[in-house]
Design a protein around this motif. Structure first.
Motif, short mmCIF file in Angstrom:
data_model
loop_
_atom_site.label_atom_id
_atom_site.label_comp_id
_atom_site.label_asym_id
_atom_site.label_seq_id
_atom_site.Cartn_x
_atom_site.Cartn_y
_atom_site.Cartn_z
N ASN A 1 0.85 -1.18 0.00
CA ASN A 1 0.00 0.00 0.00
C ASN A 1 0.89 1.24 0.00
OD1 ASN A 1 -2.99 1.10 0.92
ND2 ASN A 1 -1.33 2.34 1.75
N ALA A 2 0.61 2.18 -0.89
CA ALA A 2 1.46 3.36 -0.98
C ALA A 2 0.64 4.60 -1.25
CB ALA A 2 2.50 3.18 -2.09
N PRO A 3 0.78 5.63 -0.41
CA PRO A 3 0.18 6.93 -0.76
C PRO A 3 0.94 7.56 -1.93
CG PRO A 3 0.75 6.79 1.58
CD PRO A 3 1.43 5.65 0.89
N ILE A 4 0.22 7.97 -2.94
CA ILE A 4 0.83 8.66 -4.07
C ILE A 4 0.88 10.16 -3.79
CG2 ILE A 4 0.75 9.04 -6.55
CD1 ILE A 4 1.21 6.12 -5.66
N ILE A 5 -0.24 10.69 -3.31
CA ILE A 5 -0.30 12.06 -2.80
C ILE A 5 -0.85 11.95 -1.39
CG2 ILE A 5 -1.27 14.37 -3.11
CD1 ILE A 5 -1.68 13.71 -6.05
N PRO B 1 -9.97 14.06 -2.84
CA PRO B 1 -9.47 15.43 -2.94
C PRO B 1 -10.01 16.36 -1.86
CG PRO B 1 -11.16 15.05 -4.59
CD PRO B 1 -10.89 13.73 -3.93
N SER B 2 -11.11 15.96 -1.21
CA SER B 2 -11.69 16.77 -0.14
C SER B 2 -12.41 15.85 0.83
CB SER B 2 -12.67 17.80 -0.71
OG SER B 2 -13.84 17.16 -1.20
N ASP B 3 -12.85 16.41 1.94
CA ASP B 3 -13.59 15.62 2.92
C ASP B 3 -14.97 15.22 2.41
OD1 ASP B 3 -11.49 15.85 4.68
OD2 ASP B 3 -12.33 17.57 5.76
N ASN B 4 -15.40 15.83 1.31
CA ASN B 4 -16.76 15.61 0.83
C ASN B 4 -16.85 14.63 -0.34
OD1 ASN B 4 -17.67 17.55 2.68
ND2 ASN B 4 -17.25 19.20 1.22
N THR C 1 -18.41 8.35 -3.57
CA THR C 1 -19.13 8.73 -2.35
C THR C 1 -19.07 10.24 -2.19
OG1 THR C 1 -18.49 6.64 -1.30
CG2 THR C 1 -19.31 8.38 0.14
N VAL C 2 -20.25 10.85 -2.04
CA VAL C 2 -20.35 12.30 -1.88
C VAL C 2 -21.02 12.58 -0.54
CG1 VAL C 2 -21.23 14.46 -2.82
CG2 VAL C 2 -20.56 12.60 -4.37
N ASP C 3 -20.33 13.35 0.31
CA ASP C 3 -20.89 13.76 1.60
C ASP C 3 -21.64 15.08 1.39
OD1 ASP C 3 -21.49 14.51 4.17
OD2 ASP C 3 -19.47 14.23 4.96
N LEU C 4 -22.95 15.02 1.55
CA LEU C 4 -23.79 16.20 1.34
C LEU C 4 -24.01 17.00 2.61
CD1 LEU C 4 -26.46 14.46 -0.93
CD2 LEU C 4 -24.49 15.83 -1.66
#
Length: 753
Positions: A213-217, A262-265, A314-317
């Motif tokens: 497992n590797a984080p790319i960003i 890219p974001s928490d949402n 998945t979208v957090d509304l």
């Protein structure tokens, strides 16, 4: 050459290990007797117990003890201790979960006794009663459920009872969910696992698994790649050909998963999974002397290859969560079957026996869109829509080289290719869509849950049958099959405390119907004349359904040392899809018979101290017909096939610190499966076979560090020869059995980094 070298290395290591067994156990027993480096607290009550178990059974993350349904969770640790390679290896450890087994990749799961046996492996009209999901992806397929590797999983969730509201058709008795680990966006991690073992009566097995497992960003994009290769040694010998260990096989797979956040949402999860399995023969034992032997000349090895693609967004509304899951699943199965006894009885001398070859090509597209509330309100809900399209091409051929010349009549005279005693295909397209919703409202200590699913199903089929064994060619056209309906659910639960609840539930499960193939009168006329098919157009069989009534209790002690899960269930099964098999080799399905399955499930886990923990799980159930079924020569009160009245498992786990960084562990698991039988009808003059009860014990002992484990294990320690499947249907299936795998002793090395 490479395979031979690996085998030699594994065998040499294993023999070295066996040669020093007394030394190994001596060291381990010395460690057991030695005082722990860290003194045990005088007050064991200070121990907090196991961590919270989070599940997503209701398609939202919740504590298992807050979900008012019967759930068994198989942790990744238990999977490792069992050495489980696929879900069939979990059967003895999950109460109420049983199976109709024909060998790896040819297994039909059952839950709570909703089983009526019968049916061919490859029949495109086999409709499952237990849904199997890999994350968001439905992968179950009648009697050929894929045996994918249980590697890099968070857990396996077994949801008992109908799950028709959220999971739809095929989950009329329950659902099995394989939940994968997701990419870690924060740190690099990996794992390497090596395994080697030796089978009594057989060959060596070995395997390797790895992941990275590797984080790319960092915190935005990560990738997780895992793979496995396992070679399973055989243990069946062919007394006619002299072939040894003929049922050996191998599996390999790779999964690539990426997460973009890219974001928490917003989160995007993309995955690709490839799996292959092949073996050189079914594990069918002649059930005679010598043990683990057979005399079939024809090859009946199995090949299974699949690819699964999924994209989940998945979208957090803020007030809710919107999820879209899109999947594509393709699979190809080649499943030969020996018919050597038929050659001896029905064909002239000089024809060399050859296997019947079934090939299934499957392409499935699925799409689900759902919206769930995420506020702190006492009213919570989930609504969604689902659609799929399944294309199945099934080719059923019986090629026999030289048959035309010996018989004296060309196969073309019966509409088949040269030297084919049978040739046929099904070209099937199934389209479904559904709308579903489930909501619950909490007040005081009560919670009321209600759910509903509307479903719509359409099926088109083209088929062709030909050859001498079909009495000629036919392609009797079939009109479109279609049905729709609704599935309800109602659940009421009461919180006894923050850590315990009781519940009562009524829910309906269902599965789709299908289209019967033609039965050639030229070869089956006498049997057709004796049978009266009940109701409607005989070319179709309709959906069947279950009504499940249950009460249950679940929870854990305030200190977390004891947890429990208990349920009483009463299942009414109406319009049973019952298979009628003719001696001519053909058959059909119809909706006849009613059955009742009722019983008790119980699971207990206790942390006795910092060192000792124990677990128990068991089921007592009775599943039997409520009315006579003349076509099966069965009467009211006959018990369901392949369902034990009593089954249970018990586990003991001991962990002891040896140094500041090393622990010794000892793990024991015992499984008991009660008596079963193969038919509703117990007439010994029919195809009825009794399968006696059996027990099986598994053990593992080893050392654990923070990032490493070395362990010695023995599966089926006392070499039980328990029968999981009995066969008798001459001249197609001679008397034979499939047994649990013989005693297997091995060693596992696991390294995390």
């Amino acid at each position: 050459m490479q395979k031979t070298n690996v085998t030699q290395v594994a065998t040499k290591s294993l023999r070295s290990l066996a040669g020093s067994t007394s030394l190994t156990f001596g060291l381990m027993m010395s460690a057991l007797m030695a005082p722990a480096v860290t003194a045990q607290s005088a007050d064991d009550s200070a121990y907090a117990g196991p961590e919270e178990i989070v599940v997503t059974a209701r398609k939202r993350a919740e504590s298992m003890y807050d979900v008012p349904i019967s759930i068994n969770v198989v942790s990744s640790d238990l999977i490792n201790k069992l050495g489980a390679q696929d879900f069939t290896d979990l059967l003895g450890s999950v109460p109420s979960l049983t199976a109709y087994q024909n060998g790896p990749g040819r297994t039909r799961l059952t839950i709570r006794g909703v089983a009526n046996g019968g049916g061919n492996d490859n029949d495109t009209q086999n409709q499952e009663t237990v849904g199997i999901y890999l994350d968001e992806i439905p992968i179950s397929l009648g009697a050929m459920n894929p045996e994918i590797g249980l590697f890099d999983l968070e857990r396996v969730e077994v949801l008992r009872g109908p799950q028709g509201t959220l999971y739809g058709a095929g989950s009329m008795a329950g659902t099995v969910r394989l939940v994968s680990k997701k990419p870690n966006l924060e740190e690099v991690e990996g794992l390497v696992e090596l395994d080697a073992s030796d089978l009594k009566y057989g060959d060596q097995s070995y395997g390797v698994k790895a992941l990275i497992n590797a984080p790319i960003i960092n915190d935005v994009l990560g990738v997780r790649v895992s793979g496995y290769y396992t070679h399973n040694g055989g243990y069946l010998d062919n007394v006619t050909t002299g072939e040894k260990n003929l049922n050996d096989g191998s599996s390999k797979g790779v999964k690539v998963a990426a997460r973009y956040q890219p974001s928490d949402n917003f989160t995007a999860d993309l995955s690709f999974f490839h799996h292959e399995y092949s073996d050189n023969g079914r594990p069918e034992d002649l059930d005679s002397t010598p043990l683990f032997s057979r005399d079939y000349v024809s090859f009946d090895g199995y090949d299974d290859e699949m690819q699964i693609f999924n994209a989940t967004f998945t979208v957090d509304l803020g007030w809710g969560e919107l999820i879209s899951s899109t999947s594509y699943f393709d699979r190809k199965v080649i499943n030969p079957r020996s018919l050597d006894l038929l050659f001896e009885l029905a064909l002239p001398p000089g024809i060399t026996p050859h296997e019947l070859v079934d090939t299934t090509d499957l392409d499935v597209f699925t799409q689900e869109l759902r919206l769930s509330s995420t506020t702190d309100s006492p009213f919570q809900w989930t609504v969604g829509a689902y659609t799929d399209k399944k294309d199945t091409y099934y080719l059923n051929t019986f090629p026999v080289p030289g048959a035309d010349a010996i018989i004296g009549t060309p196969s073309s005279a019966f509409g088949a290719p040269d030297d084919h005693l049978f040739y046929g295909y099904d070209d099937l397209t199934v389209k479904t869509f559904a709308f579903f919703g489930e909501a619950y409202y909490s007040f005081d200590k009560f919670t009321v849950t209600a759910g509903l699913r509307y479903f719509n199903w359409k099926q088109d089929i083209e088929f062709y049958q030909s050859g001498l064994f079909n009495g000629g060619a036919n392609s009797d056209p079939r009109p479109r099959g279609k049905t729709d309906g609704v599935n309800p659910k109602l659940n009421v639960s009461y919180d006894i405390s923050d850590n315990a609840l009781v519940y009562a539930q009524v829910a309906r499960g269902f599965r789709y119907g299908g289209i019967n193939g033609a039965i050639p009168e030229a070869v089956c006329a006498d049997e057709l004349a004796e049978v009266e098919r009940q109701g409607g157009d005989v070319r179709f069989f309709n959906p069947d359904k279950t009504w499940n009534y249950e009460i249950g209790a679940k929870g854990r002690a305030a200190d977390g040392k004891l947890s429990y899960n208990a349920a009483y269930f009463h299942v009414k099964w109406d319009d049973m899809q019952t298979s009628r098999s003719f001696e001519c080799g053909f058959g059909f399905r119809e909706n006849v018979g009613k059955a009742t399955s009722q019983g008790v499930e119980l699971e207990l886990d206790a942390q006795l101290s910092e060192n000792w923990s124990v677990g128990f799980g068991g089921t007592y159930l009775q599943s039997e017909l409520d009315e006579d079924v003349p076509n099966l020569n069965a009467v009211s009160g006959d018990q369901a096939p392949y369902v034990p009245e009593l089954s249970f498992n018990a586990t003991v786990n001991y962990i002891r610190p040896i140094t500041d960084t090393m622990d010794l562990f000892v793990w024991l698991n015992h499984q008991y499966v009660g008596t079963r039988h193969t038919e509703f009808n117990h007439d010994p003059d029919t195809n009825y076979r009794r399968m006696d009860d059996y027990s099986m014990t598994n053990a593992r002992i080893g050392f654990e560090w923070e990032d490493m484990e070395v362990s010695l294990y023995a599966n089926n320690l006392f070499d039980s020869q328990g029968v999981v499947r009995a066969l008798r249907r001459p001249p197609f299936d001679p008397d034979a059995v499939i047994r649990v795998q013989p005693r297997t002793i091995g060693v596992t090395f696991r390294k995390h980094f």
